[in-house]
Design an enzyme around this catalytic site. Structure first.
Site, PDB file in Angstrom:
ATOM      1  N   ASP A 130       0.753  -1.434   0.026  1.00  0.00           N
ATOM      2  CA  ASP A 130       0.079  -0.082   0.260  1.00  0.00           C
ATOM      3  C   ASP A 130       1.009   1.290  -0.254  1.00  0.00           C
ATOM      4  OD1 ASP A 130      -2.440  -1.496   0.160  1.00  0.00           O
ATOM      5  OD2 ASP A 130      -2.501  -1.149   2.243  1.00  0.00           O
ATOM      6  N   ARG A 180      -0.942  -0.645  -8.300  1.00  0.00           N
ATOM      7  CA  ARG A 180      -2.560  -0.532  -8.208  1.00  0.00           C
ATOM      8  C   ARG A 180      -2.468   1.176  -8.135  1.00  0.00           C
ATOM      9  NH1 ARG A 180      -3.820  -0.999  -2.344  1.00  0.00           N
ATOM     10  NH2 ARG A 180      -4.187  -3.141  -2.634  1.00  0.00           N
ATOM     11  N   LYS A 183      -6.578   7.125  -5.970  1.00  0.00           N
ATOM     12  CA  LYS A 183      -6.614   8.652  -5.794  1.00  0.00           C
ATOM     13  C   LYS A 183      -5.704   8.969  -4.682  1.00  0.00           C
ATOM     14  CE  LYS A 183     -11.136   9.568  -8.255  1.00  0.00           C
ATOM     15  NZ  LYS A 183     -12.277  10.100  -8.179  1.00  0.00           N
ATOM     16  N   THR A 222     -10.860   2.194  -7.528  1.00  0.00           N
ATOM     17  CA  THR A 222     -11.690   3.393  -7.210  1.00  0.00           C
ATOM     18  C   THR A 222     -13.158   2.826  -7.279  1.00  0.00           C
ATOM     19  OG1 THR A 222     -12.435   5.455  -8.605  1.00  0.00           O
ATOM     20  CG2 THR A 222     -11.887   3.713 -10.024  1.00  0.00           C
TER      21      THR A 222
HETATM   22  P1  FDA Z   1     -14.001   9.502  -4.800  1.00  0.00           P
HETATM   23  O1  FDA Z   1     -13.495   9.644  -3.559  1.00  0.00           O
HETATM   24  O2  FDA Z   1     -14.245  10.591  -5.936  1.00  0.00           O
HETATM   25  O3  FDA Z   1     -15.376   8.713  -4.861  1.00  0.00           O
HETATM   26  C1  FDA Z   1     -16.351   8.301  -5.850  1.00  0.00           C
HETATM   27  C2  FDA Z   1     -17.400   7.863  -5.237  1.00  0.00           C
HETATM   28  O4  FDA Z   1     -17.147   6.485  -4.661  1.00  0.00           O
HETATM   29  C3  FDA Z   1     -18.256   8.707  -4.272  1.00  0.00           C
HETATM   30  O5  FDA Z   1     -19.049   9.694  -4.835  1.00  0.00           O
HETATM   31  C4  FDA Z   1     -18.946   7.485  -3.328  1.00  0.00           C
HETATM   32  O6  FDA Z   1     -20.167   7.227  -4.150  1.00  0.00           O
HETATM   33  C5  FDA Z   1     -17.988   6.414  -3.483  1.00  0.00           C
HETATM   34  N1  FDA Z   1     -17.137   6.429  -2.072  1.00  0.00           N
HETATM   35  C6  FDA Z   1     -15.877   6.865  -2.216  1.00  0.00           C
HETATM   36  N2  FDA Z   1     -15.241   6.749  -0.876  1.00  0.00           N
HETATM   37  C7  FDA Z   1     -16.303   6.340  -0.216  1.00  0.00           C
HETATM   38  C8  FDA Z   1     -16.273   5.923   1.226  1.00  0.00           C
HETATM   39  N3  FDA Z   1     -15.452   6.159   2.161  1.00  0.00           N
HETATM   40  N4  FDA Z   1     -17.639   5.687   1.761  1.00  0.00           N
HETATM   41  C9  FDA Z   1     -18.890   5.675   0.805  1.00  0.00           C
HETATM   42  N5  FDA Z   1     -18.582   5.855  -0.283  1.00  0.00           N
HETATM   43  C10 FDA Z   1     -17.440   6.229  -0.893  1.00  0.00           C
HETATM   44  N6  FDA Z   1      -5.269   5.266  -0.805  1.00  0.00           N
HETATM   45  C11 FDA Z   1      -4.119   5.333  -0.579  1.00  0.00           C
HETATM   46  O7  FDA Z   1      -3.664   6.411  -0.226  1.00  0.00           O
HETATM   47  N7  FDA Z   1      -3.101   4.391  -0.311  1.00  0.00           N
HETATM   48  C12 FDA Z   1      -3.531   3.072  -0.698  1.00  0.00           C
HETATM   49  O8  FDA Z   1      -2.485   1.915  -0.875  1.00  0.00           O
HETATM   50  C13 FDA Z   1      -4.878   2.737  -0.970  1.00  0.00           C
HETATM   51  N8  FDA Z   1      -5.278   1.690  -1.466  1.00  0.00           N
HETATM   52  C14 FDA Z   1      -6.547   1.518  -1.760  1.00  0.00           C
HETATM   53  C15 FDA Z   1      -7.100   0.028  -2.317  1.00  0.00           C
HETATM   54  C16 FDA Z   1      -8.324   0.072  -2.831  1.00  0.00           C
HETATM   55  C17 FDA Z   1      -8.578  -1.379  -3.362  1.00  0.00           C
HETATM   56  C18 FDA Z   1      -8.923   1.150  -2.932  1.00  0.00           C
HETATM   57  C19 FDA Z   1     -10.366   1.169  -3.561  1.00  0.00           C
HETATM   58  C20 FDA Z   1      -8.672   2.315  -2.329  1.00  0.00           C
HETATM   59  C21 FDA Z   1      -7.449   2.569  -1.987  1.00  0.00           C
HETATM   60  N9  FDA Z   1      -7.141   3.787  -1.418  1.00  0.00           N
HETATM   61  C22 FDA Z   1      -5.729   4.206  -1.120  1.00  0.00           C
HETATM   62  C23 FDA Z   1      -8.158   4.821  -1.190  1.00  0.00           C
HETATM   63  C24 FDA Z   1      -8.125   5.568  -2.207  1.00  0.00           C
HETATM   64  O9  FDA Z   1      -6.843   6.718  -2.458  1.00  0.00           O
HETATM   65  C25 FDA Z   1      -9.252   6.707  -2.121  1.00  0.00           C
HETATM   66  O10 FDA Z   1      -9.214   7.680  -0.913  1.00  0.00           O
HETATM   67  C26 FDA Z   1     -10.623   6.199  -2.201  1.00  0.00           C
HETATM   68  O11 FDA Z   1     -10.672   4.867  -3.058  1.00  0.00           O
HETATM   69  C27 FDA Z   1     -11.764   6.871  -2.561  1.00  0.00           C
HETATM   70  O12 FDA Z   1     -11.719   7.496  -3.893  1.00  0.00           O
HETATM   71  P2  FDA Z   1     -12.366   7.051  -5.250  1.00  0.00           P
HETATM   72  O13 FDA Z   1     -11.368   6.540  -6.178  1.00  0.00           O
HETATM   73  O14 FDA Z   1     -13.534   5.912  -4.859  1.00  0.00           O
HETATM   74  O15 FDA Z   1     -12.947   8.603  -5.716  1.00  0.00           O
END
Ligand code: FDA
Length: 303
Positions: A130, A180, A183, A222
């Site tokens: 991670d 991986r 964001k 994501t």
């Molecule tokens: P965004 O934040 O724009 O959200 C898009 C949509 O997703 C939202 O409108 C909502 O519907 C849904 N959503 C997102 N987060 C939510 C929540 N907490 N609760 C409910 N709904 C939510 N980060 C990092 O810094 N280091 C890492 O190693 C990882 N590893 C990792 C593994 C995996 C498998 C995932 C999916 C994510 C990570 N992350 C991470 C976290 C990542 O950086 C990010 O903070 C979250 O995925 C939220 O970003 P989105 O891409 O979902 O988009």
């Protein structure tokens, strides 16, 4: 603003003690965390596998303060791989380098990661490192590359909110690293990370377009339907097959989208965290979405 406050609070030892001591908050954490024991994670992984989802197990914990804690985390990860094999789970493992001593003794950290990756490799399995806050980016990427040069069963994470990420990716690809893309979940200053969500998203798409044609199997992590649509569209335009990459999401988030992608023939991996040290992870999930915070507060004062 609320995101920044929650991310700051995620570092508070006092709040951690208060929150983790309460039954109500422990129950609420179950929305994002499978439980406190490996058995809980195994049960969640089995349920995910039976719905067609692959899994990555994460033993929660970060920023250990001595070598004994780092070695204990390493032993736990070795046992997780044994358990995955014994239970025949379709699961790999995600871990954080500060849990394995990155910030106290980098040589020890590398030795521990090497032993975990060797165990994974023996089972034909895989370790995902991670990515944590920007203080660790350079050391994490370099350590992962060094370990990968010895045993390829390890990949890393890059964060599209970091300004440096687009220029980190070519070196990682040249080293053959599985990546991986996410964001980014930490509190970073504007010199280091794009403050505007539109820039983070635009960079996500730019980096995705570097990863997909590389011929290496990457994870597109994501819950954002716009990032997913852009990935699908780009892959279709370039004739990149659905089996050439996987989507990844977090346990308990957008399970509807997870199922939908599986139904449409994509590989979906769910990141399943477990363990007693769930507080910082839980706070980062609250910070991502104001609605989560309102849910938390409502239940806190009810319970
Ligand atoms: P965004 O934040 O724009 O959200 C898009 C949509 O997703 C939202 O409108 C909502 O519907 C849904 N959503 C997102 N987060 C939510 C929540 N907490 N609760 C409910 N709904 C939510 N980060 C990092 O810094 N280091 C890492 O190693 C990882 N590893 C990792 C593994 C995996 C498998 C995932 C999916 C994510 C990570 N992350 C991470 C976290 C990542 O950086 C990010 O903070 C979250 O995925 C939220 O970003 P989105 O891409 O979902 O988009």
């Amino acid at each position: 603003m609320m995101r920044a406050v929650l991310l700051k609070l995620s570092e508070s030892a006092r709040l951690k003690r208060w929150v983790t001591a309460r039954k109500t908050t422990r129950r609420m954490s179950r929305k994002f965390v499978a439980g406190e024991e490996l058995d809980d994670a195994v049960a969640a992984a089995r349920a995910s596998n039976s719905s067609g989802l692959k899994v990555s197990l994460d033993l929660l914990g970060e920023s250990v303060t001595n070598a004994a804690q780092a070695r204990a985390a390493c032993d736990s990860y070795l046992r997780i791989f044994d358990r995955i094999a014994a239970e025949k789970l379709d699961a790999n493992v995600s871990l954080k380098l500060t849990q394995l001593g990155l910030d106290i003794d980098e040589a020890l950290c590398q030795e521990l990661v090497e032993s975990i990756v060797a165990r994974a490799s023996g089972y034909g399995n895989f370790v995902r490192v991670d990515m944590e806050g920007s203080a660790f980016t350079e050391r994490t990427l370099n350590l992962a590359k060094r370990v990968r040069a010895k045993t390829p069963a390890v990949g890393v994470v890059v964060q599209s909110y970091l300004r440096r990420t687009e220029s980190d990716v070519p070196g990682l690809l040249a080293a053959g690293c599985r990546i991986r893309l996410c964001k980014g979940a930490y509190k970073e200053p504007p010199e280091i990370a794009f403050p505007a969500k539109s820039d983070v998203d635009a960079n996500y798409i730019r980096v995705m377009k570097l990863l997909l044609p590389s011929g290496i199997y990457h994870g597109i992590a994501t819950h954002d339907p716009r990032m997913i649509a852009a990935t699908e569209q780009f892959a279709a335009e370039r004739g990149i097959g659905k089996d050439a990459f996987e989507f990844q999401m977090l346990y308990g988030i957008r399970t509807d989208l997870q199922r939908d992608l599986v139904c449409r023939g994509y590989t979906m991996r769910v990141y399943i965290p477990y363990g007693r040290d769930w507080f910082p992870y839980f706070m980062r999930r609250l910070a991502e979405r104001p609605a989560n915070m309102f849910f938390f507060l409502k239940n806190l004062f009810r319970g």
